[in-house]
Design a protein around this motif. Structure first.
Motif, mmCIF file in Angstrom:
data_model
loop_
_atom_site.group_PDB
_atom_site.id
_atom_site.type_symbol
_atom_site.label_atom_id
_atom_site.label_comp_id
_atom_site.label_asym_id
_atom_site.label_seq_id
_atom_site.Cartn_x
_atom_site.Cartn_y
_atom_site.Cartn_z
ATOM 1 N N MET A 1 -41.565 -83.110 24.672
ATOM 2 C CA MET A 1 -40.268 -82.684 24.143
ATOM 3 C C MET A 1 -39.341 -82.299 25.290
ATOM 4 S SD MET A 1 -39.309 -79.572 21.505
ATOM 5 C CE MET A 1 -39.701 -78.265 22.663
ATOM 6 N N LYS A 2 -38.106 -82.722 25.218
ATOM 7 C CA LYS A 2 -37.094 -82.324 26.185
ATOM 8 C C LYS A 2 -36.412 -81.035 25.717
ATOM 9 C CE LYS A 2 -35.740 -87.078 27.395
ATOM 10 N NZ LYS A 2 -34.583 -88.033 27.402
ATOM 11 N N ILE A 3 -35.999 -80.229 26.680
ATOM 12 C CA ILE A 3 -35.180 -79.051 26.390
ATOM 13 C C ILE A 3 -33.874 -79.197 27.156
ATOM 14 C CG2 ILE A 3 -34.960 -76.547 26.526
ATOM 15 C CD1 ILE A 3 -37.939 -76.300 26.350
ATOM 16 N N LEU A 4 -32.771 -79.067 26.439
ATOM 17 C CA LEU A 4 -31.448 -79.174 27.043
ATOM 18 C C LEU A 4 -30.868 -77.772 27.199
ATOM 19 C CD1 LEU A 4 -29.467 -81.575 27.813
ATOM 20 C CD2 LEU A 4 -28.276 -81.019 25.697
ATOM 21 N N VAL A 5 -30.367 -77.461 28.401
ATOM 22 C CA VAL A 5 -29.817 -76.133 28.671
ATOM 23 C C VAL A 5 -28.405 -76.257 29.240
ATOM 24 C CG1 VAL A 5 -30.153 -73.921 29.820
ATOM 25 C CG2 VAL A 5 -32.150 -75.314 29.200
ATOM 26 N N PRO A 6 -27.381 -75.966 28.449
ATOM 27 C CA PRO A 6 -26.008 -75.942 28.987
ATOM 28 C C PRO A 6 -25.809 -74.711 29.873
ATOM 29 C CG PRO A 6 -26.035 -76.273 26.600
ATOM 30 C CD PRO A 6 -27.396 -75.813 26.992
ATOM 31 N N VAL A 7 -25.161 -74.886 31.026
ATOM 32 C CA VAL A 7 -24.878 -73.764 31.931
ATOM 33 C C VAL A 7 -23.405 -73.799 32.306
ATOM 34 C CG1 VAL A 7 -27.225 -73.669 32.828
ATOM 35 C CG2 VAL A 7 -25.549 -75.101 33.987
ATOM 36 N N LYS A 8 -22.831 -72.626 32.547
ATOM 37 C CA LYS A 8 -21.397 -72.540 32.842
ATOM 38 C C LYS A 8 -21.163 -71.833 34.169
ATOM 39 C CE LYS A 8 -16.945 -71.230 30.788
ATOM 40 N NZ LYS A 8 -16.261 -70.558 29.664
ATOM 41 N N ARG A 9 -20.185 -72.342 34.901
ATOM 42 C CA ARG A 9 -19.752 -71.733 36.167
ATOM 43 C C ARG A 9 -18.696 -70.684 35.856
ATOM 44 N NH1 ARG A 9 -15.546 -73.195 39.966
ATOM 45 N NH2 ARG A 9 -16.119 -72.676 42.131
ATOM 46 N N ALA B 1 -27.703 -88.701 22.955
ATOM 47 C CA ALA B 1 -28.166 -89.650 23.965
ATOM 48 C C ALA B 1 -29.535 -89.274 24.517
ATOM 49 C CB ALA B 1 -27.150 -89.728 25.105
ATOM 50 N N GLU B 2 -29.768 -87.983 24.746
ATOM 51 C CA GLU B 2 -31.013 -87.526 25.380
ATOM 52 C C GLU B 2 -32.123 -87.245 24.377
ATOM 53 O OE1 GLU B 2 -31.750 -87.397 28.499
ATOM 54 O OE2 GLU B 2 -29.784 -87.777 29.397
ATOM 55 N N GLU B 3 -31.751 -86.916 23.123
ATOM 56 C CA GLU B 3 -32.697 -86.614 22.055
ATOM 57 C C GLU B 3 -33.677 -85.489 22.407
ATOM 58 O OE1 GLU B 3 -34.567 -90.328 21.076
ATOM 59 O OE2 GLU B 3 -32.858 -91.015 19.890
ATOM 60 N N PRO B 4 -33.162 -84.329 22.801
ATOM 61 C CA PRO B 4 -34.064 -83.195 23.036
ATOM 62 C C PRO B 4 -34.541 -82.608 21.714
ATOM 63 C CG PRO B 4 -31.805 -82.488 23.234
ATOM 64 C CD PRO B 4 -31.761 -83.972 23.001
ATOM 65 N N GLY B 5 -35.646 -81.872 21.761
ATOM 66 C CA GLY B 5 -36.133 -81.197 20.565
ATOM 67 C C GLY B 5 -35.625 -79.781 20.445
ATOM 68 N N LEU B 6 -35.029 -79.276 21.535
ATOM 69 C CA LEU B 6 -34.569 -77.888 21.563
ATOM 70 C C LEU B 6 -33.400 -77.776 22.534
ATOM 71 C CD1 LEU B 6 -34.965 -74.825 20.931
ATOM 72 C CD2 LEU B 6 -36.650 -74.770 22.785
ATOM 73 N N VAL B 7 -32.363 -77.054 22.119
ATOM 74 C CA VAL B 7 -31.237 -76.738 22.996
ATOM 75 C C VAL B 7 -31.155 -75.216 23.096
ATOM 76 C CG1 VAL B 7 -28.760 -76.927 23.405
ATOM 77 C CG2 VAL B 7 -29.977 -78.814 22.296
ATOM 78 N N ILE B 8 -31.226 -74.704 24.324
ATOM 79 C CA ILE B 8 -31.148 -73.259 24.546
ATOM 80 C C ILE B 8 -29.832 -72.951 25.243
ATOM 81 C CG2 ILE B 8 -32.285 -71.229 25.494
ATOM 82 C CD1 ILE B 8 -34.883 -72.721 25.549
ATOM 83 N N VAL B 9 -29.010 -72.140 24.596
ATOM 84 C CA VAL B 9 -27.662 -71.839 25.074
ATOM 85 C C VAL B 9 -27.538 -70.337 25.289
ATOM 86 C CG1 VAL B 9 -25.194 -72.212 24.609
ATOM 87 C CG2 VAL B 9 -26.904 -73.672 23.504
ATOM 88 N N GLY B 10 -26.843 -69.930 26.345
ATOM 89 C CA GLY B 10 -26.508 -68.521 26.491
ATOM 90 C C GLY B 10 -25.622 -68.084 25.331
ATOM 91 N N LYS B 11 -25.829 -66.882 24.823
ATOM 92 C CA LYS B 11 -25.103 -66.486 23.606
ATOM 93 C C LYS B 11 -23.589 -66.431 23.823
ATOM 94 C CE LYS B 11 -25.000 -61.402 23.857
ATOM 95 N NZ LYS B 11 -25.295 -60.159 23.112
#
Length: 249
Positions: free
Chosen positions: A1-9, A107-117
């Motif tokens: 399973m892929k995990i996608l993590v958005p990050v912000k500058r 496109a990536e088809e992750p099973g989980l996306v973890i985002v900072g609140k």
């Protein structure tokens, strides 16, 4: 399973924020920038899940200017496998970011996306929820603990009255709270390795997303200066001021 993590500058949390003299926004000139603290927690949680054998790959994503590559390198140095930079110099609002992330998820088809609140610059607390709505996925917000199963996950949420545990079906969106974990420091060898890890560059146009802002900032002002306190001569005077001036008794 892929995990996608958005990050912000964002502006580093140790830096005192300055407002531009004309009130048009925050002054970013010669200011130290870093990864949003809640996103560091997201990256750490994804890495822990991978180390526990729950995931095979961790992908960090950022939407922003070319300098956001440094933020992605931070995530890669912590241990993420690869990065995606959606390059734009325009201000992106949460809905535009959510639409871009939706296209990346498809496109990536992750099973989980973890985002900072939330991000500490605008404090919107919207992107994770908007992404879940656009995808039609389960969502667990303000997570302080995640127990990942085969097809479901138990997420402990921090709510006003205490803690709430919810069982969610995968795939899902999780937004992280402060007490989820303590992010690791990137070691020097991992910082060097991160320089060789791939970062794929895209643009909002590649995903067919219009990032034109829907909101206009009218003015930005600093909070009023805090007034100096006073000394009281006795407990009686203190109680009198709390009752008659402060109105808290």
């Amino acid at each position: 399973m892929k995990i996608l993590v958005p990050v912000k500058r964002v502006i580093d949390y140790n830096v005192k924020v300055r407002v531009k003299p004309d009130g048009s926004g925050v002054d970013l000139a010669n200011v130290k920038m870093s990864m949003n603290p809640f996103d560091e927690i997201s990256v750490e949680e994804a890495l822990r899940l991978r180390e526990a054998g729950k995931a095979s790959e961790v992908i960090v994503v950022s939407v922003g200017p070319q300098q956001a590559t440094e933020t992605l390198r931070t995530g890669l140095a912590m241990g993420a496998d690869r990065g995606i930079l959606v390059k734009t110099d325009e201000i992106t609002e949460p809905l535009a970011v959510a639409k871009i992330l939706k296209a990346i998820v498809e496109a990536e088809e992750p099973g989980l996306v973890i985002v900072g609140k939330q991000a500490i610059d605008d404090d919107c607390n919207q992107t994770g929820q908007m992404l879940a709505a656009l995808l039609g996925w389960s969502q667990g917000t303000f997570a302080s603990n995640i127990e990942l199963g085969d097809e479901t996950a138990d997420v402990v949420r921090e709510v006003d009255g205490g803690l709430q545990t919810v069982k969610l079906k995968l795939p899902m969106i999780v937004t992280t709270d402060l007490r989820l974990n303590e992010p690791r420091y990137a070691s020097l060898p991992n910082i060097m390795k991160a320089k060789k890890k791939p970062i794929d560059e895209k643009t909002p146009e590649d995903f067919g997303v219009d990032i034109t802002p829907r909101l206009t900032v009218v003015t930005t002002t600093e909070p009023p200066a805090r007034e100096a306190g006073i000394k009281v001569a006795s407990v009686t005077e203190l109680v009198d001021k709390l009752k008659n001036e402060a109105g808290v008794l």
